[in-house]
Design a protein around this motif. Structure first.
Motif, PDB file in Angstrom:
ATOM      1  N   ASN A  76       0.819  -1.213   0.000  1.00 54.67           N
ATOM      2  CA  ASN A  76       0.000   0.000   0.000  1.00 54.67           C
ATOM      3  C   ASN A  76       0.856   1.267   0.000  1.00 54.67           C
ATOM      4  N   PRO A  77       1.696   1.470  -1.006  1.00 57.86           N
ATOM      5  CA  PRO A  77       2.657   2.588  -0.991  1.00 57.86           C
ATOM      6  C   PRO A  77       2.020   3.962  -1.172  1.00 57.86           C
ATOM      7  N   ASN A  78       0.725   4.025  -1.510  1.00 56.48           N
ATOM      8  CA  ASN A  78       0.078   5.326  -1.709  1.00 56.48           C
ATOM      9  C   ASN A  78      -1.160   5.488  -0.836  1.00 56.48           C
ATOM     10  N   ARG A  79      -1.100   4.941   0.355  1.00 54.21           N
ATOM     11  CA  ARG A  79      -2.265   5.034   1.254  1.00 54.21           C
ATOM     12  C   ARG A  79      -2.488   6.450   1.765  1.00 54.21           C
ATOM     13  N   ASP A  80      -1.438   7.290   1.726  1.00 54.97           N
ATOM     14  CA  ASP A  80      -1.551   8.670   2.202  1.00 54.97           C
ATOM     15  C   ASP A  80      -1.376   9.613   1.006  1.00 54.97           C
ATOM     16  N   ALA A  81      -2.493   9.922   0.335  1.00 57.99           N
ATOM     17  CA  ALA A  81      -2.421  10.748  -0.872  1.00 57.99           C
ATOM     18  C   ALA A  81      -2.041  12.186  -0.567  1.00 57.99           C
ATOM     19  N   HIS A  82      -2.328  12.650   0.653  1.00 61.24           N
ATOM     20  CA  HIS A  82      -2.017  14.028   1.040  1.00 61.24           C
ATOM     21  C   HIS A  82      -1.193  14.003   2.330  1.00 61.24           C
ATOM     22  N   PRO A  83       0.067  13.686   2.244  1.00 62.52           N
ATOM     23  CA  PRO A  83       0.897  13.559   3.449  1.00 62.52           C
ATOM     24  C   PRO A  83       1.014  14.872   4.197  1.00 62.52           C
ATOM     25  N   SER A  84       1.153  14.763   5.512  1.00 59.33           N
ATOM     26  CA  SER A  84       1.314  15.951   6.352  1.00 59.33           C
ATOM     27  C   SER A  84       2.684  16.566   6.126  1.00 59.33           C
ATOM     28  N   ALA A  85       2.833  17.789   6.616  1.00 53.45           N
ATOM     29  CA  ALA A  85       4.116  18.479   6.494  1.00 53.45           C
ATOM     30  C   ALA A  85       5.219  17.677   7.175  1.00 53.45           C
ATOM     31  N   GLU A  86       4.918  17.126   8.345  1.00 51.08           N
ATOM     32  CA  GLU A  86       5.921  16.360   9.074  1.00 51.08           C
ATOM     33  C   GLU A  86       6.327  15.109   8.306  1.00 51.08           C
ATOM     34  N   THR A  87       5.346  14.392   7.739  1.00 47.63           N
ATOM     35  CA  THR A  87       5.653  13.181   6.985  1.00 47.63           C
ATOM     36  C   THR A  87       6.529  13.502   5.781  1.00 47.63           C
ATOM     37  N   LEU A  88       6.155  14.536   5.046  1.00 45.63           N
ATOM     38  CA  LEU A  88       6.901  14.906   3.851  1.00 45.63           C
ATOM     39  C   LEU A  88       8.331  15.325   4.203  1.00 45.63           C
ATOM     40  N   ALA A  89       8.475  16.104   5.243  1.00 45.44           N
ATOM     41  CA  ALA A  89       9.808  16.567   5.645  1.00 45.44           C
ATOM     42  C   ALA A  89      10.681  15.405   6.103  1.00 45.44           C
ATOM     43  N   LYS A  90      10.087  14.476   6.855  1.00 43.27           N
ATOM     44  CA  LYS A  90      10.865  13.331   7.328  1.00 43.27           C
ATOM     45  C   LYS A  90      11.310  12.438   6.179  1.00 43.27           C
ATOM     46  N   VAL A  91      10.441  12.286   5.190  1.00 42.23           N
ATOM     47  CA  VAL A  91      10.812  11.506   4.016  1.00 42.23           C
ATOM     48  C   VAL A  91      12.014  12.156   3.317  1.00 42.23           C
ATOM     49  N   LEU A  92      11.960  13.460   3.140  1.00 42.59           N
ATOM     50  CA  LEU A  92      13.072  14.156   2.489  1.00 42.59           C
ATOM     51  C   LEU A  92      14.340  14.109   3.332  1.00 42.59           C
ATOM     52  N   LEU A  93      14.184  14.112   4.629  1.00 47.96           N
ATOM     53  CA  LEU A  93      15.349  14.063   5.514  1.00 47.96           C
ATOM     54  C   LEU A  93      16.146  12.773   5.353  1.00 47.96           C
ATOM     55  N   THR A  94      15.481  11.671   5.034  1.00 51.14           N
ATOM     56  CA  THR A  94      16.213  10.410   4.901  1.00 51.14           C
ATOM     57  C   THR A  94      17.250  10.478   3.786  1.00 51.14           C
ATOM     58  N   GLY A  95      16.995  11.296   2.793  1.00 52.39           N
ATOM     59  CA  GLY A  95      17.959  11.414   1.698  1.00 52.39           C
ATOM     60  C   GLY A  95      18.839  12.631   1.770  1.00 52.39           C
TER      61      GLY A  95
END
Length: 852
Positions: free
Chosen positions: A533-552
């Protein structure tokens, strides 16, 4: 379009067939630009019957060349691109089940090796323009050679180049390698040097227009004109300047660079009865031929990207081209008849240029190459059989960053996550983001961000029309990342089916928007299989998006120095300038990560921080709890150039909070001052050329006369000396005028001081009676500069270190200008001297000029 069988490369057709008929076939083809090798050699292989049903992969250094060559060859074989002849580049695929000749960029073959380590289905690999030494080309050759030796003796390898040092390549390819040479077909080219004149003001594009005008006054219009400029900006300014000139009405003016639309690229290189001026980057230097060019105007510059391993940033500077590149460019004027090449620099400048452009593997970020090699089954990256070994520091830095990303483990072995992201046609840091996004359920959002970073820019650097929009016009006050504004602009274009008319009205590049759509879709399709289910969150929160970017991008974390400046500190001791239009410029934003960090040379050289994302410290602690620490001690304050006692809270080496603390340890202060003097950040007035020469003398004696037991002075020794000099000080003001010789004199005992003067004297007396100074510099041979008259009768070169080190002699003319440099004086008298004598005797007839 019929094949031009008068091309010189056709002379090699029979020899090539014989060379590839055997097992373990390896062929080096040396053929000048314009000989037809890029278009005809793949067809020779296809028509020979020796490749069976297998494909022929033709590697090109540039996407533009791959597409245009495929189009040309398909036309010559009376077919369409994508049928028998196709091309495949990053994010673009024009091939089918019928394709036998596939033009590809170098990374495509490397990724093929990941999926099919034995290259099944591929009969031959042709590496074109190998002299350009792109690092993926080096890796491709090494991997193909391994495959041929271990798995596929039937695989045919052909390496082609316009100018090539064939000896090293033949040795690398091993016994049995065939070397075929085509003499080519070129007409004489007159080379003129037209450096800028003081009386002529203006930029390089003004100079270009001026020399073309002057040439046309004398020679008239005899054919097409090809102008070489370093990049798109200079090309556009040159085109604008030429279009304003009254004489330009006789020409059609074309621009040619990689980001240009395919129809405009085709128009620039297609045949034309009307004279045209093509203003191009170095893409027109080798692979792409423009028929009918009789005048080449060469700026002598190229925009060259490199990777600074010490600062871990990409640099993009305008550099002087090599002499080999200049010859390649000039040769474009002699393809169909006699021509002229005008170089916008001087002959002296030309002679001082490097013979060839340094191999890309020595100046590029190796992180993607290391991941690909690890993914394709290489057990030890450090022991990989490189054609030319990369900088060990760069290799080490790439391995460490892959370990931070989690793609390699502590044993430098590929992790399961590393294997997954190696299948993505994006840089490893974006692969890490995609993997984390698929795990977090926001894959499509991250794929869109990745695509926006990998495609052409949606917006120009500045508005073309007053009513055009820019990215910041789509920003929202609640945004967490600059990518969100780009996503809104892209979404508006997508809703309107990427309408070109809408794009032109808004100032948004419709073609780039289509590229983003295609790239994001490709990335999502690959990664959608990795996690449930890689697209279960179609509108990610600011925190989720920032944390994803932080991993890279945890290595791109930055902090503002203050809200009154755009200057920022970045992890790794780096500094940068924040884009003034970024959301990170908001007064409430303290921490952010930079999605783009590049050093660009313009009027000044600046490290630009773009595509930023706001970060909260709590988000950092959630992801990297072990990377925080408290530090209590001395720190260097660059604004005051003092060492101060501070207590700091840090994320890795990035200071998040600092405050004054107790007493300052003076020994630590001296060490910090000394290290900055050693690095060149601070300068001691008394540490002059005499000191440098003294150190060079000691090291020379230590190397060549070990019996005297001189202690070699390395960086560690220098640091110890400097710490003694800086003892008791806490600021640059206290040390800049300090004396250094009292400390240095203690370095050698009295007996070695005398021995040093004996072995490496400061001056030497020649047999002619002339006494002259010896110049010593670290890592250079000692040298003397002597008027040629003072060398009469001196047959042997003077030496030092008890005869073990000959002095380099810079021989001066009577006007004290150098005419020759030699270490072998006897060889000079019998070799170069007669020519030097003939030249100088005419200029200085009053001097004696004996014969030898």
């Amino acid at each position: 379009m019929p094949r031009d069988r008068s091309l010189p490369i056709f002379d090699l057709e029979i020899d090539l067939a014989a060379a590839v008929a055997n097992a373990n076939a390896r062929v080096v083809i040396e053929a000048p630009t314009g000989s037809g090798k890029s278009t005809q050699v793949p067809q020779f292989l296809a028509d020979s019957g020796l490749c069976g049903d297998g494909e022929i992969y033709v590697l090109q250094p540039r996407r533009l060349a791959a597409r245009m060559l495929a189009t040309r060859v398909a036309s010559e074989r009376s077919g369409r691109v994508g049928d028998e002849v196709g091309y495949q580049v990053r994010f673009e695929n024009a091939v089918s089940d019928q394709t036998r000749i596939r033009f590809v960029t170098e990374g495509i073959l490397i990724r093929k090796l990941i999926d099919q380590p034995d290259l099944s289905g591929i009969a031959a690999v042709v590496l074109d323009e190998f002299h350009e030494r792109h690092f993926f080309g080096d890796i491709s050759l090494a991997r193909c050679l391994e495959v041929q030796k271990a798995l596929r003796p039937d695989l045919k390898l052909v390496v082609m180049s316009a100018t090539l040092e064939a000896g090293a390549l033949k040795s690398y390819l091993g016994e049995g390698c065939d070397h075929l040479v085509s003499k080519g077909r070129t007409f004489p080219v007159i080379t003129q040097f037209e450096p800028p004149r003081e009386r002529h003001k203006g930029e390089i594009w003004d100079q270009t227009a001026r020399v073309i005008k002057d040439h046309l006054k004398v020679d008239g219009i005899q054919g097409h004109i090809l102008v070489f400029m370093p990049g798109r900006y200079e090309i556009q300014k040159t085109a604008q300047t030429i279009r304003k000139a009254s004489w330009s009405s006789a020409f059609t003016i074309h621009e040619l660079y990689g980001e240009l639309s395919p129809d405009k690229q085709d128009a620039a290189v297609s045949q034309s009865d009307r004279p045209k001026i093509v203003i191009a980057t170095n893409v027109a230097e080798t692979s792409i031929t423009i028929d009918g060019v009789t005048l080449v105007v060469d700026s002598g510059l190229e925009r060259r990207s490199a990777f600074d391993h010490r600062r871990a940033i990409t640099t993009l500077h305008i550099e002087k081209i090599s002499r080999a590149s200049a010859d390649q460019r000039a040769g474009r004027a002699g393809r169909t008849g006699p021509g002229t090449a005008i170089r916008l620099w001087s002959e002296r400048d030309h002679e001082a240029r490097v013979p060839a452009t340094p191999a890309e593997i020595q100046r590029m970020d190796l992180i993607e190459a290391v991941l690909i090699l690890a993914s394709s089954g290489i057990e030890s990256i450090r022991e990989f059989p490189w054609f030319e070994k990369p900088d060990p520091a760069g290799l080490e830095e790439a391995i460490q960053r892959l370990q931070i990303l989690g793609a390699l483990d502590t044993g430098e072995k590929l992790t399961s996550m590393g294997k997954r992201i190696s299948h993505l046609p994006v840089p490893p840091r974006y692969g890490r983001i995609i993997d984390e996004a698929a795990r977090s359920g926001c894959l499509d959002a991250a794929a869109l961000i990745t695509a926006l970073s990998q495609s052409r820019p949606l917006f120009p650097a500045r508005k073309r029309q007053p009513d055009h929009v820019l990215a910041e016009d789509f920003a929202d006050s609640d945004d967490v990342t600059d990518f969100q504004a780009l996503i809104r602009a892209w979404s508006q274009m997508k809703q309107n089916r990427f309408s070109r008319a809408l794009g032109e009205r808004l100032g948004i590049h419709a073609g780039a928007c289509r590229d983003v759509d295609r790239i994001s879709g490709q990335v999502s399709r690959i990664a959608s299989r990795w996690h449930s289910n890689p697209n279960r969150d179609a509108h990610p929160s600011a925190e989720t998006l920032a944390k994803v970017l932080l991993t890279g991008f945890s290595d791109r974390l930055a902090i503002r120095h203050s809200t009154s400046t755009l200057s920022c500190a970045v992890i790794g001791g780096r500094k940068g300038q924040l884009d003034k239009n970024s959301l990170a410029n908001d007064k409430d934003v303290k921490l952010f990560l930079a999605g783009e960090m590049i050093e660009v040379e313009g009027r000044d050289v600046n490290v630009k921080l773009n595509l930023c994302t706001r970060i909260e410290e709590d988000w950092l602690r959630d992801l990297f709890p072990n990377d925080f620490d408290e530090y209590d001690g001395a720190v260097w304050e660059s604004s005051t150039r003092r060492v101060e006692a501070r207590r700091e809270r840090r994320f890795r080496d990035l200071v998040l909070e600092t405050r004054a603390s107790g007493d300052l340890p003076l020994d630590l202060a001296a060490s910090m001052l000394a290290s900055r003097v050693l690095s060149g950040e601070l300068n001691l007035k008394a540490w002059d050329d005499k000191v440098s020469a003294w150190i060079a003398r000691i090291n020379l004696a230590a190397e060549h006369c070990p019996i005297y037991e001189f202690p070699a002075i390395d960086d560690e020794s220098r640091l110890l000396m400097l710490e003694q000099i800086c003892e008791g000080a806490v600021s640059y003001k206290q040390i800049k005028d300090r004396k250094v010789w009292p400390v240095l004199k203690e370095w050698l005992p009295p007996n070695q001081v005398k021995a040093l003067d004996h072995l490496t004297p400061e001056r030497i007396q020649l047999s002619s009676g002339k006494e002259t100074r010896i110049f010593y510099q670290q890592s250079e041979k000692p040298k003397i500069s002597v008027l040629i008259q003072h060398l009469w009768g001196l047959n042997d070169s003077p030496t030092i270190c008890e005869g073990k080190v000959p002095l380099v002699i810079e021989i001066l003319a009577p006007n004290s200008r150098p005419v020759q440099v030699t270490e072998n004086l006897a060889g000079f008298w019998t070799g170069s001297y007669p020519a030097v004598r003939a030249q100088l005797r005419g200029r200085y007839p009053k001097h004696e000029w004996p014969e030898y």
